[in-house]
Scaffold this motif. Structure first.
Motif, PDB file in Angstrom:
ATOM      1  N   LEU A   7      33.559  36.877  45.527  1.00 37.04           N
ATOM      2  CA  LEU A   7      34.033  35.769  44.711  1.00 37.04           C
ATOM      3  C   LEU A   7      34.401  34.559  45.553  1.00 37.04           C
ATOM      4  CD1 LEU A   7      36.313  37.684  42.196  1.00 37.04           C
ATOM      5  CD2 LEU A   7      33.976  36.931  41.859  1.00 37.04           C
ATOM      6  N   LYS A   8      34.975  34.762  46.735  1.00 36.95           N
ATOM      7  CA  LYS A   8      35.427  33.645  47.551  1.00 36.95           C
ATOM      8  C   LYS A   8      34.334  33.097  48.453  1.00 36.95           C
ATOM      9  CE  LYS A   8      40.321  34.670  47.747  1.00 36.95           C
ATOM     10  NZ  LYS A   8      41.442  34.968  48.617  1.00 36.95           N
ATOM     11  N   ASP A   9      33.493  33.966  49.000  1.00 34.67           N
ATOM     12  CA  ASP A   9      32.574  33.538  50.038  1.00 34.67           C
ATOM     13  C   ASP A   9      31.174  33.202  49.567  1.00 34.67           C
ATOM     14  OD1 ASP A   9      34.617  33.851  51.810  1.00 34.67           O
ATOM     15  OD2 ASP A   9      33.991  35.836  52.471  1.00 34.67           O
ATOM     16  N   THR A  10      30.758  33.684  48.410  1.00 29.46           N
ATOM     17  CA  THR A  10      29.394  33.425  47.969  1.00 29.46           C
ATOM     18  C   THR A  10      29.369  32.929  46.531  1.00 29.46           C
ATOM     19  OG1 THR A  10      29.147  35.734  47.335  1.00 29.46           O
ATOM     20  CG2 THR A  10      28.342  35.128  49.518  1.00 29.46           C
ATOM     21  N   PRO A  11      29.865  31.713  46.310  1.00 31.35           N
ATOM     22  CA  PRO A  11      29.803  31.193  44.945  1.00 31.35           C
ATOM     23  C   PRO A  11      28.369  30.954  44.539  1.00 31.35           C
ATOM     24  CG  PRO A  11      30.463  29.467  46.458  1.00 31.35           C
ATOM     25  CD  PRO A  11      30.391  30.749  47.250  1.00 31.35           C
ATOM     26  N   PRO A  12      28.092  30.970  43.240  1.00 30.25           N
ATOM     27  CA  PRO A  12      26.722  30.727  42.802  1.00 30.25           C
ATOM     28  C   PRO A  12      26.291  29.314  43.182  1.00 30.25           C
ATOM     29  CG  PRO A  12      28.194  31.055  40.927  1.00 30.25           C
ATOM     30  CD  PRO A  12      29.005  31.213  42.153  1.00 30.25           C
ATOM     31  N   GLU A  13      25.003  29.138  43.340  1.00 34.16           N
ATOM     32  CA  GLU A  13      24.473  27.813  43.653  1.00 34.16           C
ATOM     33  C   GLU A  13      24.803  26.851  42.523  1.00 34.16           C
ATOM     34  OE1 GLU A  13      20.371  27.794  44.754  1.00 34.16           O
ATOM     35  OE2 GLU A  13      20.552  29.739  45.734  1.00 34.16           O
ATOM     36  N   ARG A  58      31.998  44.980  35.507  1.00 37.59           N
ATOM     37  CA  ARG A  58      32.941  45.415  36.552  1.00 37.59           C
ATOM     38  C   ARG A  58      34.314  44.871  36.195  1.00 37.59           C
ATOM     39  NH1 ARG A  58      30.477  43.510  42.085  1.00 37.59           N
ATOM     40  NH2 ARG A  58      31.917  44.948  43.036  1.00 37.59           N
ATOM     41  N   ILE A  59      35.323  45.656  36.490  1.00 38.25           N
ATOM     42  CA  ILE A  59      36.696  45.218  36.260  1.00 38.25           C
ATOM     43  C   ILE A  59      37.191  44.542  37.533  1.00 38.25           C
ATOM     44  CG2 ILE A  59      39.052  45.944  35.706  1.00 38.25           C
ATOM     45  CD1 ILE A  59      36.954  46.214  33.406  1.00 38.25           C
ATOM     46  N   LEU A  60      37.650  43.298  37.380  1.00 34.33           N
ATOM     47  CA  LEU A  60      38.195  42.547  38.502  1.00 34.33           C
ATOM     48  C   LEU A  60      39.714  42.637  38.417  1.00 34.33           C
ATOM     49  CD1 LEU A  60      35.893  39.406  38.217  1.00 34.33           C
ATOM     50  CD2 LEU A  60      35.561  41.446  39.619  1.00 34.33           C
ATOM     51  N   SER A  61      40.345  42.935  39.520  1.00 31.98           N
ATOM     52  CA  SER A  61      41.792  43.156  39.502  1.00 31.98           C
ATOM     53  C   SER A  61      42.546  41.865  39.212  1.00 31.98           C
ATOM     54  CB  SER A  61      42.264  43.745  40.832  1.00 31.98           C
ATOM     55  OG  SER A  61      42.317  42.745  41.831  1.00 31.98           O
ATOM     56  N   TYR A  62      43.742  42.033  38.675  1.00 23.79           N
ATOM     57  CA  TYR A  62      44.611  40.884  38.422  1.00 23.79           C
ATOM     58  C   TYR A  62      44.781  40.081  39.707  1.00 23.79           C
ATOM     59  CZ  TYR A  62      46.169  43.438  34.229  1.00 23.79           C
ATOM     60  OH  TYR A  62      46.227  44.101  33.039  1.00 23.79           O
ATOM     61  N   ASP A  63      45.069  40.782  40.802  1.00 25.22           N
ATOM     62  CA  ASP A  63      45.329  40.095  42.071  1.00 25.22           C
ATOM     63  C   ASP A  63      44.124  39.311  42.555  1.00 25.22           C
ATOM     64  OD1 ASP A  63      47.940  41.028  42.125  1.00 25.22           O
ATOM     65  OD2 ASP A  63      47.431  42.798  43.324  1.00 25.22           O
ATOM     66  N   ASP A  64      42.930  39.885  42.444  1.00 25.32           N
ATOM     67  CA  ASP A  64      41.719  39.172  42.873  1.00 25.32           C
ATOM     68  C   ASP A  64      41.510  37.908  42.051  1.00 25.32           C
ATOM     69  OD1 ASP A  64      41.191  41.066  44.805  1.00 25.32           O
ATOM     70  OD2 ASP A  64      39.656  42.098  43.639  1.00 25.32           O
ATOM     71  N   LEU A  65      41.688  38.014  40.741  1.00 27.65           N
ATOM     72  CA  LEU A  65      41.501  36.854  39.870  1.00 27.65           C
ATOM     73  C   LEU A  65      42.541  35.774  40.148  1.00 27.65           C
ATOM     74  CD1 LEU A  65      40.632  38.710  36.554  1.00 27.65           C
ATOM     75  CD2 LEU A  65      39.081  37.323  37.950  1.00 27.65           C
ATOM     76  N   VAL A  66      43.792  36.180  40.306  1.00 31.11           N
ATOM     77  CA  VAL A  66      44.861  35.225  40.594  1.00 31.11           C
ATOM     78  C   VAL A  66      44.627  34.544  41.938  1.00 31.11           C
ATOM     79  CG1 VAL A  66      47.322  35.083  41.210  1.00 31.11           C
ATOM     80  CG2 VAL A  66      46.618  36.275  39.121  1.00 31.11           C
TER      81      VAL A  66
END
Length: 118
Positions: A7-13, A58-66
């Motif tokens: 999520l942080k390093d490879t955003p979509p083009e 896929r379930i993304l964790s609260y912490d990852d999303l925040v």
């Protein structure tokens, strides 16, 4: 967790379109459509949708999303996340077969429903 790195390093083009079911989002235009109809989203709602569309089923964790949506942190960010999810759910009401799923004590995900439209 590898999801955070993704999520942080490879955003979509910028020119790419992300989609799941009848939900589509243009990274270049910062616009989203459900069933071919444009949906007006705030910046945070669009960013949340982008994250969910980047990892469907896929379930993304609260912490990852925040961490991605509010990197500055602060108090009440989990509550703010809940508000953004609630508003995005309302705006995606006509989506099919994908819905924003809550997994208690874990996070949120864009997952396919088992049957027809709710």
């Amino acid at each position: 967790m590898t999801t955070t790195i993704l999520l942080k390093d490879t955003p979509p083009e910028q020119g790419s379109i992300l989609s799941a079911g009848n939900i589509r989002a243009s990274m270049a235009l910062y616009q989203a459509w459900v069933g071919g109809k444009q949906v007006d989203l705030t910046y945070k709602e669009f960013e949340l949708l982008r994250l969910l569309l980047s990892s469907p089923d896929r379930i993304l964790s609260y912490d990852d999303l925040v961490d991605v949506l509010w990197p500055e942190g602060g108090s009440g960010v989990r509550r703010r996340l809940g508000v953004v999810v609630c508003r995005l759910r309302a705006k995606l009401a006509g989506s099919w077969p994908y819905r924003i799923q809550t997994v208690r004590h874990r996070g949120y995900g864009l997952t396919a429903t088992g049957g027809g439209e709710e």
